[in-house]
Write a protein that holds these residues in place. Sequence first.
Motif, PDB file in Angstrom:
ATOM      1  N   GLU A 226      -5.061  -3.119  -3.369  1.00  0.00           N
ATOM      2  CA  GLU A 226      -4.527  -2.137  -2.556  1.00  0.00           C
ATOM      3  C   GLU A 226      -3.836  -0.970  -3.168  1.00  0.00           C
ATOM      4  O   GLU A 226      -4.539   0.337  -2.855  1.00  0.00           O
ATOM      5  N   LEU A 227      -3.241  -0.897  -3.988  1.00  0.00           N
ATOM      6  CA  LEU A 227      -2.741  -0.072  -5.109  1.00  0.00           C
ATOM      7  C   LEU A 227      -3.831   1.033  -5.666  1.00  0.00           C
ATOM      8  O   LEU A 227      -4.080   2.108  -5.696  1.00  0.00           O
ATOM      9  N   LEU A 228      -4.895   0.040  -6.198  1.00  0.00           N
ATOM     10  CA  LEU A 228      -6.040   0.593  -6.761  1.00  0.00           C
ATOM     11  C   LEU A 228      -6.884   1.792  -5.891  1.00  0.00           C
ATOM     12  O   LEU A 228      -7.260   2.691  -6.375  1.00  0.00           O
ATOM     13  N   LEU A 229      -7.018   0.844  -4.687  1.00  0.00           N
ATOM     14  CA  LEU A 229      -7.727   1.595  -3.496  1.00  0.00           C
ATOM     15  C   LEU A 229      -7.204   2.917  -3.391  1.00  0.00           C
ATOM     16  O   LEU A 229      -7.866   3.848  -3.148  1.00  0.00           O
ATOM     17  N   ASP A 230      -5.760   3.078  -3.200  1.00  0.00           N
ATOM     18  CA  ASP A 230      -5.171   4.080  -2.701  1.00  0.00           C
ATOM     19  C   ASP A 230      -5.146   5.125  -3.910  1.00  0.00           C
ATOM     20  O   ASP A 230      -5.656   6.309  -3.644  1.00  0.00           O
ATOM     21  N   TYR A 231      -5.271   4.871  -5.271  1.00  0.00           N
ATOM     22  CA  TYR A 231      -5.177   5.987  -6.284  1.00  0.00           C
ATOM     23  C   TYR A 231      -6.588   6.285  -6.304  1.00  0.00           C
ATOM     24  O   TYR A 231      -6.952   7.605  -6.274  1.00  0.00           O
ATOM     25  N   LEU A 232      -7.550   5.395  -6.016  1.00  0.00           N
ATOM     26  CA  LEU A 232      -9.018   5.990  -6.459  1.00  0.00           C
ATOM     27  C   LEU A 232      -9.490   6.857  -5.080  1.00  0.00           C
ATOM     28  O   LEU A 232      -9.982   7.816  -5.295  1.00  0.00           O
ATOM     29  N   ALA A 233      -9.037   6.487  -3.866  1.00  0.00           N
ATOM     30  CA  ALA A 233      -9.192   7.298  -2.625  1.00  0.00           C
ATOM     31  C   ALA A 233      -8.584   8.726  -2.746  1.00  0.00           C
ATOM     32  O   ALA A 233      -9.209   9.508  -2.135  1.00  0.00           O
ATOM     33  N   ALA A 234      -7.526   8.863  -3.201  1.00  0.00           N
ATOM     34  CA  ALA A 234      -6.645   9.876  -3.298  1.00  0.00           C
ATOM     35  C   ALA A 234      -7.166  10.970  -4.404  1.00  0.00           C
ATOM     36  O   ALA A 234      -6.819  12.084  -4.341  1.00  0.00           O
TER      37      ALA A 234
ATOM     38  N   ALA B 278       0.750  -1.237   0.134  1.00  0.00           N
ATOM     39  CA  ALA B 278      -0.010   0.040  -0.155  1.00  0.00           C
ATOM     40  C   ALA B 278       1.012   1.243  -0.011  1.00  0.00           C
ATOM     41  O   ALA B 278       1.890   1.238   0.490  1.00  0.00           O
ATOM     42  N   LEU B 279       0.373   2.242  -0.384  1.00  0.00           N
ATOM     43  CA  LEU B 279       1.122   3.749  -0.663  1.00  0.00           C
ATOM     44  C   LEU B 279       1.003   4.410   0.812  1.00  0.00           C
ATOM     45  O   LEU B 279       0.024   4.086   1.421  1.00  0.00           O
ATOM     46  N   HIS B 280       2.050   5.307   0.965  1.00  0.00           N
ATOM     47  CA  HIS B 280       2.063   5.975   2.257  1.00  0.00           C
ATOM     48  C   HIS B 280       2.062   7.416   2.302  1.00  0.00           C
ATOM     49  O   HIS B 280       1.682   7.970   1.082  1.00  0.00           O
TER      50      HIS B 280
ATOM     51  N   ARG C 173     -12.021   5.366   0.927  1.00  0.00           N
ATOM     52  CA  ARG C 173     -11.118   4.098   0.706  1.00  0.00           C
ATOM     53  C   ARG C 173     -12.188   2.846   1.242  1.00  0.00           C
ATOM     54  O   ARG C 173     -12.247   1.923   0.540  1.00  0.00           O
ATOM     55  N   ALA C 174     -12.633   2.961   2.461  1.00  0.00           N
ATOM     56  CA  ALA C 174     -13.397   1.942   3.240  1.00  0.00           C
ATOM     57  C   ALA C 174     -14.476   1.529   2.460  1.00  0.00           C
ATOM     58  O   ALA C 174     -14.988   0.603   1.871  1.00  0.00           O
ATOM     59  N   GLU C 175     -15.204   2.634   1.853  1.00  0.00           N
ATOM     60  CA  GLU C 175     -16.161   2.649   0.880  1.00  0.00           C
ATOM     61  C   GLU C 175     -15.957   1.763  -0.373  1.00  0.00           C
ATOM     62  O   GLU C 175     -16.588   1.032  -0.754  1.00  0.00           O
ATOM     63  N   LEU C 176     -14.962   2.150  -1.004  1.00  0.00           N
ATOM     64  CA  LEU C 176     -14.414   1.523  -2.316  1.00  0.00           C
ATOM     65  C   LEU C 176     -14.207  -0.024  -2.159  1.00  0.00           C
ATOM     66  O   LEU C 176     -14.393  -0.782  -2.998  1.00  0.00           O
ATOM     67  N   ALA C 177     -13.622  -0.350  -0.875  1.00  0.00           N
ATOM     68  CA  ALA C 177     -13.249  -1.585  -0.617  1.00  0.00           C
ATOM     69  C   ALA C 177     -14.407  -2.375  -0.570  1.00  0.00           C
ATOM     70  O   ALA C 177     -14.041  -3.810  -0.746  1.00  0.00           O
TER      71      ALA C 177
END
Length: 360
Positions: free
Chosen positions: A94-102, A46-48, A320-324
């Motif tokens: 996880e990377l995709l979630l980080d992208y979209l949430a960001a 995951a990204l930081h 991010r939680a919603e997308l997951a």
Amino acid sequence: MWRPTVTSTVDEPFTTAAARSAQLETEILEHPERFRVLTGDRPTGALHLGHYLGTLANRVRLQTAGVDVFVLIADYQVITDRDSVGNLTGNVRELLLDYLAAGIDPARATIFTHSAVPALNQLLLPFLSLVTVAELQRNPTVKAEAEATGGRSTSGLLLTYPVHQAADILFCGGNLVPVGRDQLPHLELTRLIARRFNQRYAAGQQVFREPEALLSPAPLLLGTDGTKMSKSRGNAIELRDTEDRTAALIRRAKTDSQRTVTYDPDNRPEVASLLLTAALCAGRSPVDLADEIGDRGAGALKAVVTEAVNEHLRPLRRRRAELARDPEYLRGVLADGNARAGGIADQTLTRVRDVMQMIY
């Protein structure tokens, strides 16, 4: 981008690149439709926070400006220096979630994976014919990674990694690549491959444009242990972390013995990094924050940083939680991105085969 490049700095090329980058920023504001950006990451975890305040924020900025942004999840690059891919499926998710949430919007950006775009990877073959083994061995990333193995044999994929990255950029007609100062020599190899292909195989036709560097002033943030922030070192606040874990990580962050808090990056790098983190999250000046904390010490500093980080990341973490909870949507985003990238790669490969007289 995919992998940090390490090299010594050379002032003259950097000065030239910086001047051109400033000019490009003006051109982006005036004509964003002229630009296509290629950037991305290896799915190794995951990204930081450092990724978010640096590369992710810049990608969202370019997307918002109207630039056509391609974001590569470089899954093939995971095996350049590893015996096992690990939980690759999970890491891609996880990377995709980080992208979209960001804030990367799949309606305005193209998110895709290496392994799903065969035509992109097929460009590696003609591109390899355009560089020498010596040129590859001199590449800063290849040299640094080879040294880091401690004498272990270098894989063929690692040796050819810079050429693979050139294929990533050139397949989609990317003409703008966000890079840090140390990545300029890396991009130059892509420019060289584009130039040599046009000269050797296309009789001077411009099949590939030479991409330009957009210098990214990513903030220099240290990890909680005072060393470079890194996924592998466990010293970074991940975007997916809870607020409690974020607080715990910041509480154990390294500072120094001086009680009065000052912003002095040269002499007090750990304290300065914490102040800069809080300032970027809160939209404040690190100097002003230091003045407010004054002689209340490291405990007060860490409390300010914790509040600023958790407040800033709260909407992202909620999203991010919603997308997951919607795996079908995630699969659809990646399928759509892979389809668009694949269509463009097929067209590019057909053009390449045509000028190389390989259509039978």
